[in-house]
Design an enzyme around this catalytic site. Structure first.
Site, PDB file in Angstrom:
ATOM      1  N   TYR A 155     -37.523 -60.039   7.623  1.00 19.85           N
ATOM      2  CA  TYR A 155     -37.988 -60.663   6.396  1.00 19.85           C
ATOM      3  C   TYR A 155     -37.104 -61.414   5.397  1.00 19.85           C
ATOM      4  O   TYR A 155     -37.242 -61.944   4.357  1.00 19.85           O
ATOM      5  CB  TYR A 155     -38.426 -59.235   5.555  1.00 19.85           C
ATOM      6  CG  TYR A 155     -39.451 -59.539   4.768  1.00 19.85           C
ATOM      7  CD1 TYR A 155     -40.841 -60.281   4.890  1.00 19.85           C
ATOM      8  CD2 TYR A 155     -39.638 -58.979   3.389  1.00 19.85           C
ATOM      9  CE1 TYR A 155     -41.613 -60.747   3.886  1.00 19.85           C
ATOM     10  CE2 TYR A 155     -40.645 -59.064   2.372  1.00 19.85           C
ATOM     11  CZ  TYR A 155     -41.541 -60.065   2.840  1.00 19.85           C
ATOM     12  OH  TYR A 155     -42.746 -60.270   1.675  1.00 19.85           O
ATOM     13  N   LYS A 202     -38.215 -60.711  -3.135  1.00 20.47           N
ATOM     14  CA  LYS A 202     -39.253 -59.708  -3.486  1.00 20.47           C
ATOM     15  C   LYS A 202     -38.520 -58.604  -4.649  1.00 20.47           C
ATOM     16  O   LYS A 202     -38.979 -58.147  -5.370  1.00 20.47           O
ATOM     17  CB  LYS A 202     -39.826 -58.952  -2.525  1.00 20.47           C
ATOM     18  CG  LYS A 202     -41.024 -59.676  -1.545  1.00 20.47           C
ATOM     19  CD  LYS A 202     -42.001 -60.125  -2.530  1.00 20.47           C
ATOM     20  CE  LYS A 202     -43.130 -60.748  -1.737  1.00 20.47           C
ATOM     21  NZ  LYS A 202     -44.285 -61.483  -2.555  1.00 20.47           N
TER      22      LYS A 202
END
Length: 260
Positions: free
Chosen positions: A154, A161
């Site tokens: 990720y 995020k």
């Protein structure tokens, strides 16, 4: 039978396919009585086609959240369809390929900047662009993926995020005096177009289906849609700056449970 969103006018971003979480939210919101306006970017004809598959076909407005002109005219474009809005869903994220897939130490700043701008700064950009439509009160909801820990593959999207989750708190601070609630839903993995673009994302899918205490469906967006709808409704009048996990309970457990 009345719905929890009766009379609400909602602006929903991030609809690309029927698998998009934004589509699931738009569909459920309409079923709960809301009037929906969608935004799209790049593949506008595709979004318009998908919009016709909703229970009630919804209008689509072009919006690039990195384009100041698009943001400046958002309120005027929305007013062509509704005279104001009561809620906004931010369902927008993007990172260049170099920012994903295990390349964390080698990603150039330019690509990191793109990921942060599109995935985090756009939350503030969308909120402020929509503000003239909201009057005094309403709800803004964004979608995140648990940024409290580092995940395989990720990489810089995880960092983006984390920035999104921090921005959520600051927006809650600044929008609170206007009567506007700002919250995030931290969703478990779904087989969306965005997820499929992340190399190695299958690792998330396998882990979630095994470890989530409640179990987890990779293809059913309704649990997320229901949570978003609840936050967009009047059911949480004193909740802001919150991150609501809709992930089958995955975030709350450590190692995989073994049955005796």
């Amino acid at each position: 039978m009345s719905g929890i969103l009766d009379g609400k006018r909602l602006l929903i971003t991030g609809v690309i396919t029927e698998q998009s979480l934004g589509f699931g939210v738009a569909k459920y919101a309409q079923e709960q009585g809301a009037e929906v306006v969608l935004t799209g970017f790049g593949r506008l004809s595709l979004v318009e086609r998908i919009a016709k598959k909703l229970p009630t076909p919804a209008p689509v407005i072009e919006l690039d959240v990195t384009d100041a002109e698009h943001l400046d005219r958002l309120a005027d474009e929305v007013r062509k369809h509704v005279d104001g809005i009561d809620g906004v869903l931010h369902s927008i994220a993007y990172a260049p390929p170099s920012a994903l897939g295990g390349n964390f130490l080698n990603t150039p700043w330019e690509d990191v900047a793109t990921a942060v701008q599109v995935s985090a700064f756009s939350y503030k950009s969308l909120a402020t662009a929509a503000l003239p439509l909201m009057g005094n009160g309403g709800s803004i909801v964004g979608l995140t993926f648990d940024a409290s820990q580092a995940w395989p593959v990720y990489d810089w999207m995880g960092v983006a995020k984390a920035a999104l989750e921090s921005a959520n708190r600051y927006l809650a601070r600044d929008f609170g005096p206007k009567g506007i609630r700002v919250n995030l839903v931290s969703a478990g993995p779904q087989r969306t177009m965005a997820a499929k673009s992340i190399p190695g994302f299958e690792a998330f899918e396998e882990a979630w289906t095994k470890r989530a205490p409640l179990g987890w469906s990779l293809t059913d967006s309704e649990p997320v849609a229901k949570a978003v709808a609840a936050l967009l409704s009047d059911l949480f009048p004193a909740t802001s700056g919150e991150i609501l996990h809709v992930d089958g309970g995955f975030h709350a457990v450590g190692v995989e449970r073994t049955e005796k």
